[in-house]
Design an enzyme around this catalytic site. Structure first.
Site, PDB file in Angstrom:
ATOM      1  N   ARG A  24       0.842  -1.184   0.000  1.00 57.33           N
ATOM      2  CA  ARG A  24       0.000   0.000   0.000  1.00 57.33           C
ATOM      3  C   ARG A  24       0.883   1.243   0.000  1.00 57.33           C
ATOM      4  NH1 ARG A  24      -0.239   1.525   5.379  1.00 57.33           N
ATOM      5  NH2 ARG A  24      -2.100   2.769   5.064  1.00 57.33           N
ATOM      6  N   ARG A  31      -3.250  10.544   2.418  1.00 55.51           N
ATOM      7  CA  ARG A  31      -4.207  11.090   3.395  1.00 55.51           C
ATOM      8  C   ARG A  31      -4.958  12.244   2.768  1.00 55.51           C
ATOM      9  NH1 ARG A  31      -0.194  11.475   8.323  1.00 55.51           N
ATOM     10  NH2 ARG A  31       0.156   9.259   8.649  1.00 55.51           N
ATOM     11  N   ARG A  55      19.455  -5.512   2.320  1.00 52.83           N
ATOM     12  CA  ARG A  55      19.952  -4.211   1.888  1.00 52.83           C
ATOM     13  C   ARG A  55      20.678  -3.583   3.067  1.00 52.83           C
ATOM     14  NH1 ARG A  55      16.400  -0.216   0.876  1.00 52.83           N
ATOM     15  NH2 ARG A  55      14.591  -1.351   1.634  1.00 52.83           N
ATOM     16  N   ARG A  79      18.180  10.363   1.980  1.00 53.03           N
ATOM     17  CA  ARG A  79      17.667  11.363   2.927  1.00 53.03           C
ATOM     18  C   ARG A  79      18.789  11.935   3.783  1.00 53.03           C
ATOM     19  NH1 ARG A  79      14.037   7.460   6.957  1.00 53.03           N
ATOM     20  NH2 ARG A  79      15.502   5.739   6.982  1.00 53.03           N
ATOM     21  N   GLU A  98      22.136   9.557   4.096  1.00 50.30           N
ATOM     22  CA  GLU A  98      21.910   8.112   4.078  1.00 50.30           C
ATOM     23  C   GLU A  98      21.885   7.619   2.636  1.00 50.30           C
ATOM     24  OE1 GLU A  98      18.747   6.699   6.746  1.00 50.30           O
ATOM     25  OE2 GLU A  98      18.054   5.415   5.110  1.00 50.30           O
TER      26      GLU A  98
HETATM   27  P1  FDA Z   1      19.186  -5.699  16.622  1.00 47.81           P
HETATM   28  O1  FDA Z   1      19.794  -5.788  15.268  1.00 47.81           O
HETATM   29  O2  FDA Z   1      18.949  -4.365  17.189  1.00 47.81           O
HETATM   30  O3  FDA Z   1      20.102  -6.506  17.648  1.00 47.81           O
HETATM   31  C1  FDA Z   1      20.735  -7.723  17.298  1.00 47.81           C
HETATM   32  C2  FDA Z   1      22.056  -7.775  18.046  1.00 47.81           C
HETATM   33  O4  FDA Z   1      22.641  -9.080  17.855  1.00 47.81           O
HETATM   34  C3  FDA Z   1      23.082  -6.773  17.553  1.00 47.81           C
HETATM   35  O5  FDA Z   1      23.535  -5.971  18.614  1.00 47.81           O
HETATM   36  C4  FDA Z   1      24.205  -7.643  16.981  1.00 47.81           C
HETATM   37  O6  FDA Z   1      25.490  -7.084  17.194  1.00 47.81           O
HETATM   38  C5  FDA Z   1      24.029  -8.915  17.776  1.00 47.81           C
HETATM   39  N1  FDA Z   1      24.614 -10.087  17.118  1.00 47.81           N
HETATM   40  C6  FDA Z   1      24.418 -10.491  15.836  1.00 47.81           C
HETATM   41  N2  FDA Z   1      25.174 -11.581  15.579  1.00 47.81           N
HETATM   42  C7  FDA Z   1      25.841 -11.867  16.713  1.00 47.81           C
HETATM   43  C8  FDA Z   1      26.808 -12.865  17.069  1.00 47.81           C
HETATM   44  N3  FDA Z   1      27.235 -13.779  16.187  1.00 47.81           N
HETATM   45  N4  FDA Z   1      27.301 -12.875  18.323  1.00 47.81           N
HETATM   46  C9  FDA Z   1      26.904 -11.936  19.234  1.00 47.81           C
HETATM   47  N5  FDA Z   1      26.013 -10.954  18.943  1.00 47.81           N
HETATM   48  C10 FDA Z   1      25.495 -10.924  17.700  1.00 47.81           C
HETATM   49  N6  FDA Z   1      12.279   0.848  14.530  1.00 47.81           N
HETATM   50  C11 FDA Z   1      11.381   1.739  15.015  1.00 47.81           C
HETATM   51  O7  FDA Z   1      10.512   1.363  15.811  1.00 47.81           O
HETATM   52  N7  FDA Z   1      11.454   3.058  14.644  1.00 47.81           N
HETATM   53  C12 FDA Z   1      12.400   3.526  13.785  1.00 47.81           C
HETATM   54  O8  FDA Z   1      12.419   4.704  13.469  1.00 47.81           O
HETATM   55  C13 FDA Z   1      13.342   2.601  13.265  1.00 47.81           C
HETATM   56  N8  FDA Z   1      14.308   3.017  12.417  1.00 47.81           N
HETATM   57  C14 FDA Z   1      15.151   2.099  11.852  1.00 47.81           C
HETATM   58  C15 FDA Z   1      16.090   2.533  10.928  1.00 47.81           C
HETATM   59  C16 FDA Z   1      16.924   1.621  10.331  1.00 47.81           C
HETATM   60  C17 FDA Z   1      17.935   2.073   9.322  1.00 47.81           C
HETATM   61  C18 FDA Z   1      16.799   0.243  10.627  1.00 47.81           C
HETATM   62  C19 FDA Z   1      17.642  -0.775   9.928  1.00 47.81           C
HETATM   63  C20 FDA Z   1      15.901  -0.184  11.582  1.00 47.81           C
HETATM   64  C21 FDA Z   1      15.061   0.747  12.203  1.00 47.81           C
HETATM   65  N9  FDA Z   1      14.155   0.353  13.163  1.00 47.81           N
HETATM   66  C22 FDA Z   1      13.258   1.258  13.659  1.00 47.81           C
HETATM   67  C23 FDA Z   1      14.080  -1.060  13.593  1.00 47.81           C
HETATM   68  C24 FDA Z   1      14.924  -1.345  14.856  1.00 47.81           C
HETATM   69  O9  FDA Z   1      16.274  -1.131  14.587  1.00 47.81           O
HETATM   70  C25 FDA Z   1      14.642  -2.806  15.250  1.00 47.81           C
HETATM   71  O10 FDA Z   1      13.313  -2.909  15.705  1.00 47.81           O
HETATM   72  C26 FDA Z   1      15.524  -3.311  16.361  1.00 47.81           C
HETATM   73  O11 FDA Z   1      16.860  -3.169  16.009  1.00 47.81           O
HETATM   74  C27 FDA Z   1      15.210  -4.785  16.585  1.00 47.81           C
HETATM   75  O12 FDA Z   1      15.964  -5.267  17.643  1.00 47.81           O
HETATM   76  P2  FDA Z   1      16.631  -6.708  17.567  1.00 47.81           P
HETATM   77  O13 FDA Z   1      17.065  -7.014  18.940  1.00 47.81           O
HETATM   78  O14 FDA Z   1      15.716  -7.657  16.894  1.00 47.81           O
HETATM   79  O15 FDA Z   1      17.855  -6.556  16.557  1.00 47.81           O
END
Ligand code: FDA
Length: 385
Positions: free
Chosen positions: A174, A178, A256, A287, A310
Site C-alpha cells: 500500500r 491522506r 539491503r 535522505r 543516508e
Molecule cells: P538488533 O539488530 O537491534 O540486535 C541484534 C544484536 O545481535 C546486535 O547488537 C548484533 O550485534 C548482535 N549479534 C548479531 N550476531 C551476533 C553474534 N554472532 N554474536 C553476538 N552478537 C550478535 N524501529 C522503530 O521502531 N522506529 C524507527 O524509526 C526505526 N528506524 C530504523 C532505521 C533503520 C535504518 C533500521 C535498519 C531499523 C530501524 N528500526 C526502527 C528497527 C529497529 O532497529 C529494530 O526494531 C531493532 O533493532 C530490533 O531489535 P533486535 O534485537 O531484533 O535486533
C-alpha cells in the site's frame, strides 16, 4: 554456568533478558559481538557538539500496543516528539506522507478531500483492470502516475539500486495517501523519544543483578560463550542472522544495507526539520537526518549541527544487514532454514535477524514478551525440562 544465554543485546535480546531475570528469577548472560549494547537502536553523543546521534539510522519510537508502551516507560520517560518527514523534489519541499497539502502543492490546486480523492482515483485507473506486473505498475494503480513519478519512482530506484519496473509488485502493498492536512508520519497512539536517549534506556534494561553482559563476544568465535561450547548445555535465545547460525548451509539470505555519511556543519540549523527525503535521482543519497531536531527540548550549540546523509545499497559479506530483500528465493530459503530449527530444541530464534523480517522496535519488544511467555517460561520455568 548461566541459566540462559542471550545472543544479541538489541531490544529483542534485552527484553528477554530483563523479563527472565526480573520476573522469573533466572541468571541471564547476554553476549554481543559489538562493543556496545542496544543493537541498532544504540545512540551516542557526538564528541564535538554533544548532540545525540543514532549510529545505525534514525530511530523513532511509536506504538499502539499499550503493554509495550507501559513496558518501555518503566525504563525511561518519553518526550512529546512527533515525527514529520518532508521531501525535496525538483527544488521544492513537500510534506509526506502524501496528503492534501502535498497534492495541492504538487498540482497547484485547492482541492478538498472529495475532489482530491476523485483526482487520485482517476489517475490510478490509468492501467485499467490489468494485474500490476512490477512495482511501477503497482504504485501507479495505487496513487496514479504523477505522484508516483515525483515521490516514489526515483526514491525507490535509489533504495534498491534498481529501476522500479524491474522490481516485483509485492515490494509494496500500500502507499498511504491522506485526504487531510495531517502529516504526522506515524498513526500510533503513542509516540516519543527517550528523554535521556536510547542508550540510557537500554542500559537500564540490562542493569539487573541477575544479568551479565559480555561485549565484543561473538557467538561463532567465543571460546566461553560460543556455539560449540554452549548449544546443548544451556538454553539459548539467538538474535543473530538465522542463515549464519546454520553456517549458511542453504545459502545466504539477502539484505539491503545503508551507508551513513556524518558531518558537523558550522550552522545552528541546516534544514529546519529532522528528516528530509531526496526524491530525485540527481542527488545520490535518499535522505538527510539532522539530529538536533529530534530533541528540541534540549540545549544544543547555536553554531553547530550534525547531519547524516543516508545511502542505500545491497549488502555484501561484511556489511551490516538492515532491511531484508525478501525475494521469492529468500522466502523459500527462510522456510527451509525454519525446518532445521526443531533440530535445536533449546535454541530460540528471535529478533529481526533471527527471523529475517523487518521489525519496528515496539514489534521486537512485543515479540520478545510473547517468546518469554509462550515459549521460554513453559520450557524453562514450567518444570518440563
Ligand atoms: P538488533 O539488530 O537491534 O540486535 C541484534 C544484536 O545481535 C546486535 O547488537 C548484533 O550485534 C548482535 N549479534 C548479531 N550476531 C551476533 C553474534 N554472532 N554474536 C553476538 N552478537 C550478535 N524501529 C522503530 O521502531 N522506529 C524507527 O524509526 C526505526 N528506524 C530504523 C532505521 C533503520 C535504518 C533500521 C535498519 C531499523 C530501524 N528500526 C526502527 C528497527 C529497529 O532497529 C529494530 O526494531 C531493532 O533493532 C530490533 O531489535 P533486535 O534485537 O531484533 O535486533
Amino acid at each position: 554456568m548461566t541459566d540462559l544465554l542471550v545472543v544479541g543485546s538489541g531490544f529483542f535480546g534485552l527484553t528477554v533478558a530483563e523479563r527472565m531475570a526480573e520476573e522469573h528469577g533466572l541468571d541471564v548472560t547476554v553476549i554481543d559481538r559489538r562493543d556496545h549494547i542496544g543493537g541498532n537502536a544504540y545512540s551516542e553523543r557526538d564528541a564535538e557538539t554533544g548532540i545525540e546521534i543514532h549510529r545505525y539510522g534514525a530511530h523513532l519510537f511509536h506504538t499502539s500496543n499499550e503493554r509495550v508502551w507501559a513496558y518501555v516507560n518503566r525504563f525511561s520517560a518519553f518526550t512529546s516528539y512527533v515525527h514529520r518527514v518532508y521531501a525535496k523534489h525538483r527544488g521544492e519541499v513537500f510534506p509526506l506522507p502524501i496528503n492534501l497539502g502535498t497534492i495541492n502543492q504538487f498540482f497547484r490546486a485547492a482541492h478538498g478531500p472529495g475532489s482530491a480523492r476523485a483526482l487520485v482515483t482517476e489517475e490510478a485507473a490509468e492501467l485499467g483492470d490489468s494485474t500490476p506486473q512490477n512495482l511501477e505498475e503497482k504504485a501507479i494503480s495505487l496513487i496514479g502516475r504523477p505522484l508516483y513519478e515525483a515521490f516514489i519512482r526515483d526514491y525507490t530506484a535509489k533504495q534498491w539500486q534498481t529501476d522500479p519496473k524491474r522490481l516485483p509488485a509485492d515490494v509494496i502493498s500500500r502507499l498511504p495517501v491522506r485526504y487531510t492536512y495531517d502529516n504526522r508520519y506515524f498513526n500510533d497512539t503513542h509516540e516519543g523519544l527517550p528523554v535521556d536517549g536510547y542508550t540510557a534506556l537500554l542500559e537500564r534494561m540490562a542493569d539487573h543483578p541477575r544479568i551479565t553482559v559480555h561485549l565484543e563476544t561473538d557467538f561463532f568465535t567465543s571460546s566461553e560463550f560460543g556455539k560449540a561450547s554452549t548449544v546443548g548445555n544451556v538454553p539459548i535465545v539467538y538474535t543473530g542472522p538465522v542463515d549464519r547460525y546454520f553456517d549458511s548451509s542453504l545459502g545466504d539470505l539477502a539484505w539491503r544495507t545503508l551507508d551513513f555519511e556524518r558531518e558537523v556543519l558550522p550552522v545552528g540549523d541546516f534544514q529546519g526539520t529532522s528528516v528530509m527525503n531526496y526524491s530525485d535521482l540527481d542527488v545520490p543519497y535518499t535522505r538527510i537526518h539532522e539530529f538536533k531536531h529530534f530533541h528540541p527540548e534540549r540545549d544544543s550549540p547555536a553554531d553547530a549541527t550534525v547531519i547524516m546523509r543516508e545511502y542505500s545499497r545491497f549488502a555484501t559479506g561484511a556489511d551490516e544487514p538492515y532491511y531484508p530483500v525478501n525475494s521469492p528465493d529468500d522466502r523459500d530459503r527462510l522456510l527451509r532454514y525454519r525446518e532445521l530449527m526443531p533440530q535445536e530444541p533449546d535454541v530460540f530464534f528471535g529478533g529481526r535477524l533471527g527471523t529475517y523480517q523487518y521489525l519496528d522496535m515496539h514489534m521486537a519488544i512485543g515479540a520478545a514478551i510473547s517468546t518469554v511467555e509462550n515459549r521460554l517460561v513453559p520450557r524453562l520455568v514450567g518444570g518440563d525440562r
